[in-house]
Design an enzyme around this catalytic site. Structure first.
Site, PDB file in Angstrom:
ATOM      1  N   TYR A   1      27.210  39.999  -3.338  1.00  0.00           N
ATOM      2  CA  TYR A   1      26.661  38.838  -2.623  1.00  0.00           C
ATOM      3  C   TYR A   1      27.108  37.534  -3.305  1.00  0.00           C
ATOM      4  CZ  TYR A   1      23.605  35.087  -1.358  1.00  0.00           C
ATOM      5  OH  TYR A   1      23.159  33.848  -0.983  1.00  0.00           O
TER       6      TYR A   1
ATOM      7  N   CYS B   1      14.550  23.476   1.527  1.00  0.00           N
ATOM      8  CA  CYS B   1      14.013  22.132   1.762  1.00  0.00           C
ATOM      9  C   CYS B   1      15.032  21.243   2.481  1.00  0.00           C
ATOM     10  CB  CYS B   1      13.579  21.495   0.452  1.00  0.00           C
ATOM     11  SG  CYS B   1      12.107  22.243  -0.243  1.00  0.00           S
TER      12      CYS B   1
ATOM     13  N   LYS C   1      26.791  29.107  -9.034  1.00  0.00           N
ATOM     14  CA  LYS C   1      25.529  28.995  -9.781  1.00  0.00           C
ATOM     15  C   LYS C   1      25.712  29.373 -11.260  1.00  0.00           C
ATOM     16  CE  LYS C   1      23.154  28.085  -6.046  1.00  0.00           C
ATOM     17  NZ  LYS C   1      22.679  26.720  -5.796  1.00  0.00           N
TER      18      LYS C   1
ATOM     19  N   SER D   1      15.315  25.454  -2.910  1.00  0.00           N
ATOM     20  CA  SER D   1      15.825  26.144  -1.720  1.00  0.00           C
ATOM     21  C   SER D   1      14.862  25.952  -0.552  1.00  0.00           C
ATOM     22  CB  SER D   1      15.950  27.645  -1.992  1.00  0.00           C
ATOM     23  OG  SER D   1      16.770  27.835  -3.097  1.00  0.00           O
TER      24      SER D   1
ATOM     25  N   ASP E   1      25.425  20.840  -2.951  1.00  0.00           N
ATOM     26  CA  ASP E   1      24.662  21.780  -3.785  1.00  0.00           C
ATOM     27  C   ASP E   1      24.651  21.450  -5.275  1.00  0.00           C
ATOM     28  OD1 ASP E   1      23.061  24.126  -3.913  1.00  0.00           O
ATOM     29  OD2 ASP E   1      24.775  25.290  -4.607  1.00  0.00           O
TER      30      ASP E   1
ATOM     31  N   ARG F   1      20.520  36.226  -4.100  1.00  0.00           N
ATOM     32  CA  ARG F   1      20.495  36.136  -5.561  1.00  0.00           C
ATOM     33  C   ARG F   1      19.336  36.987  -6.072  1.00  0.00           C
ATOM     34  NH1 ARG F   1      18.701  31.994  -7.331  1.00  0.00           N
ATOM     35  NH2 ARG F   1      18.276  30.712  -5.512  1.00  0.00           N
TER      36      ARG F   1
ATOM     37  N   HIS G   1      21.469  20.686  -9.872  1.00  0.00           N
ATOM     38  CA  HIS G   1      21.392  21.327  -8.549  1.00  0.00           C
ATOM     39  C   HIS G   1      21.124  20.227  -7.525  1.00  0.00           C
ATOM     40  CE1 HIS G   1      19.292  24.666  -5.966  1.00  0.00           C
ATOM     41  NE2 HIS G   1      20.536  24.509  -5.612  1.00  0.00           N
TER      42      HIS G   1
ATOM     43  N   ARG H   1      25.180  33.848   5.659  1.00  0.00           N
ATOM     44  CA  ARG H   1      25.880  32.676   5.092  1.00  0.00           C
ATOM     45  C   ARG H   1      27.196  32.363   5.792  1.00  0.00           C
ATOM     46  NH1 ARG H   1      23.544  29.813   0.448  1.00  0.00           N
ATOM     47  NH2 ARG H   1      21.632  30.964   0.099  1.00  0.00           N
TER      48      ARG H   1
HETATM   49  C1  OXD Z   1      20.666  28.392  -3.556  1.00  0.00           C
HETATM   50  C2  OXD Z   1      21.981  28.285  -2.900  1.00  0.00           C
HETATM   51  O1  OXD Z   1      20.076  29.481  -3.576  1.00  0.00           O
HETATM   52  O2  OXD Z   1      22.558  27.184  -2.906  1.00  0.00           O
HETATM   53  O3  OXD Z   1      20.199  27.372  -4.098  1.00  0.00           O
HETATM   54  O4  OXD Z   1      22.485  29.304  -2.390  1.00  0.00           O
HETATM   55 MN    MN Z   2      21.637  25.748  -4.161  1.00  0.00          MN
END
Ligand code: OXD
Ligand code: MN
Length: 589
Positions: A197, A250, A206, A248, A277, A69, A226, A370
């Site tokens: 991406y 964690c 997102k 992210s 997520d 991102r 989130h 990913r």
């Molecule tokens: C993030 C994801 O960046 O879920 O939070 O990919």
């Molecule tokens: Mn996320």
């Protein structure tokens, strides 16, 4: 297709702007998807993997400059700058549309334009919403059909309504200097160009389900967060649902798919994953807060995923999965990434497509490599995940990565204090690790990169939701799995053992566990955390006491950081949060 005039008119507009050679409407049928997979293989966009070992699996590589991102190129284009707030990049809608129209002009010439109708949330649910993504990337189509309910069923659900999100994407030239991920909350529109991406181009995720949906939720009285959602089933068969927000890195996906420790398994505990997520939360007719996972797939980070860290995620990737930017093991046509296992790859390609083996000095997979897998692959997927009513949330958990300040767990005094606890969330960063300034990165409710409007107004919305929910409001907690000792080693085992902490939370919301009051909130007594079976890991009552310690001097330092952070929001900061901060300061003397 559809008779919805709004959709048809918009597709016409997009067509005349982008000038594609061909238009393909995604109907959601397996036959159509299979045909597109074959085309994508012919074009080299994806490669089929070993169909015996990894049935239905493919590998993809993004461009080298397009692996994550891009927050600095992500914009909220509300009419007024103050509505985007100090934590978002802003551009006036006319200016951004002007710039983007030039970039989109004729961009699909020689390409196919795919129209993907999709529904975020179960078809027919009051909590669900429809979007249409137009894209010139077949990779986007193949991922979207895993991540959302796509095709005719979404259009049927929409009917004649004009309540849908317009998502326009083109990979353009993958030019990172003209890469834009833009959101127009007042138009329910997302325009994304020059990236391939996932996080920038799977617009249901997102862009819609967090940035646009957070704005919709504010207007309509619900919340887009989130958050993972999980259910903890106790031996008596009763399941308690928790929604949890972590920045992210964690371990959100790991927590969502947690495997109970042996003693808990034996006792009959089960953990069910509803989502890893995103959560959409709305007050139900019974007054409680109900949540759905708007997605149908996991777009997870591969490196570090293994049979110990997250067996359920790894098993989820063993069929019908699209991998991106991982090692392609040419010997058996499978995939590999750092942290998967100790096997050596002797003849592989790294994420860049260069020859690679286990002796190569560089990492083989990109750290943000990913996998995209459907939720039905996950052994612990909740039987309730597709329930249009959602699941009732009893606890909201916030967390971050703090070496010393935050204790293992504490409970907010009430909802308002809980909103404060969420607003001061943060994770420590080391500049070496992720290229950010060392220190605490404040990431309120883990929504810093995902809130589609002014964060101060977002906190106001949380406070208002609490008033609406009243006595039915979930209890709010904060956890920290990352307490460390002087040598920088973690002093809590984490992973499956986090259930021991969640168990206290469940007991607490069900009115069965006691707590002690501290300056920052309610904490368990050390003996309230079940550490049976953890002796070999050095977890004793003394260790739990240490994990729960609140160092007032460190908290006073934190208060200074919070004050600085709050200053950004000026007068828009809700007075309640200012008061919460000053109350905390008083409790710390
Ligand atoms: C993030 C994801 O960046 O879920 O939070 O990919
Ligand atoms: Mn996320």
């Amino acid at each position: 297709m559809t008779a919805n005039k709004n959709v048809l008119n918009w597709i016409e507009e997009v067509k005349s702007l982008t000038n594609p050679d061909k238009i393909v409407w995604i109907d959601g049928s397996e036959a159509q998807i299979e045909k597109l997979r074959e085309e994508a293989v012919d074009e080299g966009v994806i490669k089929p993997l070993n169909q015996e070992k990894l049935p239905g699996c493919y590998i993809h590589r993004t461009a080298l400059n397009d692996v994550a991102r891009v927050e600095h190129r992500t914009f909220i284009c509300s009419k007024k700058e103050e509505d985007a707030g100090p934590t978002n990049n802003w551009c006036a809608p006319d200016e951004m549309y002007g710039k983007l129209r030039k970039l989109f002009n004729g961009v699909m010439k020689g390409r196919t334009m795919y129209v993907i109708p999709f529904c975020m949330g179960p078809i027919g649910s009051k909590l669900s919403k429809v979007g249409v993504e137009v894209t010139d990337s077949v990779y986007v189509v193949l991922n979207m059909v895993i991540m959302a309910r796509c095709g005719d069923e979404a259009l049927e659900f929409l009917g004649d309504s004009d309540d849908w999100v317009r998502g326009l994407h083109s990979t353009g030239e993958l030019d990172d200097e003209n890469r834009y991920i833009t959101h127009f909350p007042e138009d329910n529109a997302i325009w994304s160009i020059n990236s391939g991406y996932g996080g920038n181009v799977l617009l249901g995720k997102k862009c819609f389900a967090l940035r646009i949906a957070s704005c919709q939720g504010r207007k309509e009285g619900w919340m887009a967060e989130h958050m993972l959602i999980l259910g903890i089933e106790k031996p008596d068969g009763k399941t308690t649902y928790i929604a949890a927000a972590f920045p992210s890195q964690c371990g959100k996906t790991n927590l969502a798919m947690l495997i109970p420790p042996e003693s808990y398994k034996k006792a009959g505990y089960k953990v069910w994953c509803v989502g890893d997520d995103i959560a959409w939360l709305r007050q139900g007719d019974d007054g409680r807060l109900w949540a759905i996972n708007p997605e149908t797939g996991f777009f997870g980070v591969a490196p570090g995923t293994n049979m110990k860290s997250n067996p359920n995620a790894l098993i989820s990737t063993q069929k019908n999965t699209i991998f991106a930017n991982v090692v392609h093991n040419l010997d058996d046509n499978t995939v590999w990434w750092e942290g998967l296992n100790k096997e050596r790859v002797s003849n592989g390609l790294d994420w860049k497509g260069n020859p690679w083996n286990s002796d190569s000095p560089e990492k083989g997979a990109h750290t943000n490599g990913r996998f995209t897998s459907h939720v039905s692959n996950c052994p612990c997927i909740s039987p309730e995940y597709d329930n249009p009513a959602g699941v009732p949330i009893s606890a909201i958990v916030f967390g971050g990565r703090r070496a010393k300040t935050a204790p293992l767990v504490y409970q907010a005094f009430d909802w308002e204090h809980g909103v404060f606890v969420g607003s001061i969330m943060g994770s420590e960063t080391t500049s070496a690790a992720i290229g950010l300034a060392a220190g605490v990165r404040r990431d309120p409710m883990a929504m810093l990169p995902f809130c589609g409007y002014n964060m101060a107004d977002y906190w106001r919305h949380w406070l208002d939701m609490g008033k609406k929910l009243g006595k039915n409001a979930p209890k709010i907690f904060n956890v920290n799995w990352f307490r460390s000792n002087e040598d920088g080693n973690f002093i809590w085992p984490g992973y499956g053992d986090n259930l021991r902490v969640l168990d206290w939370i469940v007991e607490r919301v069900n009115g069965k566990a006691g707590a002690v009051e501290t300056a920052i909130g309610y904490e368990p007594k050390p003996e309230d955390i079940n550490i049976e079976g953890l002796e070999e890991d050095g977890i004793t009552l003394e260790r739990v006491t240490e994990l729960l310690q609140v160092d007032k001097a460190l908290w006073k330092e934190d208060v200074n950081g919070i004050k600085q952070f709050y200053t950004k929001f000026g007068d828009r900061l809700p007075e309640e949060l200012r008061e919460q901060l000053s109350d905390l300061e008083k409790r710390l003397v």
